[in-house]
Scaffold this active site. Sequence first.
Site, PDB file in Angstrom:
ATOM      1  N   GLN A 122       0.835  -1.207   0.000  1.00 23.76           N
ATOM      2  CA  GLN A 122       0.000   0.000   0.000  1.00 23.76           C
ATOM      3  C   GLN A 122       0.873   1.262   0.000  1.00 23.76           C
ATOM      4  OE1 GLN A 122      -0.538  -2.618   2.012  1.00 23.76           O
ATOM      5  NE2 GLN A 122      -2.710  -2.923   2.436  1.00 23.76           N
ATOM      6  N   ASP A 140      -6.516   1.528  12.239  1.00 21.70           N
ATOM      7  CA  ASP A 140      -7.801   0.859  12.004  1.00 21.70           C
ATOM      8  C   ASP A 140      -8.648   0.807  13.260  1.00 21.70           C
ATOM      9  OD1 ASP A 140      -5.933  -0.169   9.810  1.00 21.70           O
ATOM     10  OD2 ASP A 140      -7.952  -0.671   9.131  1.00 21.70           O
TER      11      ASP A 140
HETATM   12  C1  LIG Z   1      -6.800   6.289   7.125  1.00 23.88           C
HETATM   13  S1  LIG Z   1      -6.554   4.648   6.827  1.00 23.88           S
HETATM   14  C2  LIG Z   1      -5.881   3.923   8.303  1.00 23.88           C
HETATM   15  C3  LIG Z   1      -5.613   2.470   8.176  1.00 23.88           C
HETATM   16  O1  LIG Z   1      -6.778   1.841   7.715  1.00 23.88           O
HETATM   17  C4  LIG Z   1      -4.431   2.173   7.257  1.00 23.88           C
HETATM   18  O2  LIG Z   1      -3.275   2.692   7.835  1.00 23.88           O
HETATM   19  C5  LIG Z   1      -4.307   0.692   7.045  1.00 23.88           C
HETATM   20  O3  LIG Z   1      -3.684  -0.004   7.810  1.00 23.88           O
HETATM   21  C6  LIG Z   1      -5.041   0.127   5.898  1.00 23.88           C
HETATM   22  O4  LIG Z   1      -4.942  -1.255   5.785  1.00 23.88           O
HETATM   23  P1  LIG Z   1      -5.634  -1.978   4.540  1.00 23.88           P
HETATM   24  O5  LIG Z   1      -5.379  -3.432   4.758  1.00 23.88           O
HETATM   25  O6  LIG Z   1      -4.969  -1.435   3.316  1.00 23.88           O
HETATM   26  O7  LIG Z   1      -7.104  -1.628   4.614  1.00 23.88           O
END
Ligand SMILES: CSC[C@@H](O)[C@@H](O)C(=O)COP(=O)(O)O
Length: 362
Positions: free
Chosen positions: A213, A254
Amino acid sequence: MSIQDQQEEKNKAADWLQSVRWNSATDSLDLLDQRQLPDEIVYLELTTSEQVWDAIKQLAVRGAPAIGIAAAYGVYLGARDTSGSLELLLAETVKQCDYLATSRPTAVNLFWALERMKQRATELASAGGEPEAMKQSLLDEAKLIQSEDEETCRLIGVHALDLFEDGMGVLTHCNAGGLATARYGTALAPMYLAQERGIHLKVFADETRPVLQGARLTAFELQQAGVDVTLICDNMAGVVMSKGWVQAVIVGTDRVAANGDVANKIGTYSVAVLAKAHGIPFYVACPMSTIDLNTANGADIPIEERHEDEITQGFGKRTAPKGVKVFNPAFDITPNEYVTAIITEKGVIRAPYHENLKKLFE
Ligand SMILES: CSC[C@@H](O)[C@@H](O)C(=O)COP(=O)(O)O
């Protein structure tokens, strides 16, 4: 013009890449397929809650606030074909909320948004009226969740930017940017605001194994916006810190537990430990909807485990022997003692988190 109509106007005129877009012409949810970035910009046209569930599960839409927004629209899509009484519509809405809640377990924003949709449906049903009007109100609620998130992220950026100075190096992990939210992001919001105000920040983006990501999304969106961004592999965070190039770390989350423990993308904990070892502040940026006072501490946060293929043959190329044992948690917990501050739309919160997070909601 209502806030919902304003959101639609903004959608049409958007000059940034929106992760979630309601399309009133087709009555569909247009989701930017984040799996295809940075190669291709493709919007999926979703018309059913099953498609939304799948898009969340498969990471076509990801990032805690964006998941919540998409799910809220999913509730409308799932309930809109119900015929019959308000009671039937309410029952179907609740069913859709429960179903969409099973898509991913860690980001509390998903459950927060679904709970909000349930509550709105309950209010509407008890107020009486036509089922068609209730459906429209459910769609309006999803639009409201989206437009509020944009404003919330901007405020997070304003508060976070107070902690940064011109010329600072800032490291981030995963993607907590515009792509993960309605706009601006949480951890990336101060970078966008800094740019608007002519403040120069030098951002280091961890690539974020296993599904990248950081490389695919954070490096992409910051580069598109003209922000000074340098991509590093996750195992390079220590070296850039030891060279004195990083003055702050900022990440999204999260779920924040009541004691200030933080769940975020796998690898965040390692970054927090490195930051502490180098005397670098470690900031966590999130909307209040990510704070879960019902979860006492990090050990109680459910951590999603994902398919081993993400590690052994991510992006189609086998990089590990067949049959090897794999451990693939999508998130880890950073204990509160590593967290210098939590930045929300209401301001900057510091330890003791147990008391100060609670005060935030009073
Ligand atoms: C503002 S988004 C915060 C988190 O959701 C982000 O840092 C994250 O860990 C996203 O994980 P993902 O697995 O890509 O959904």
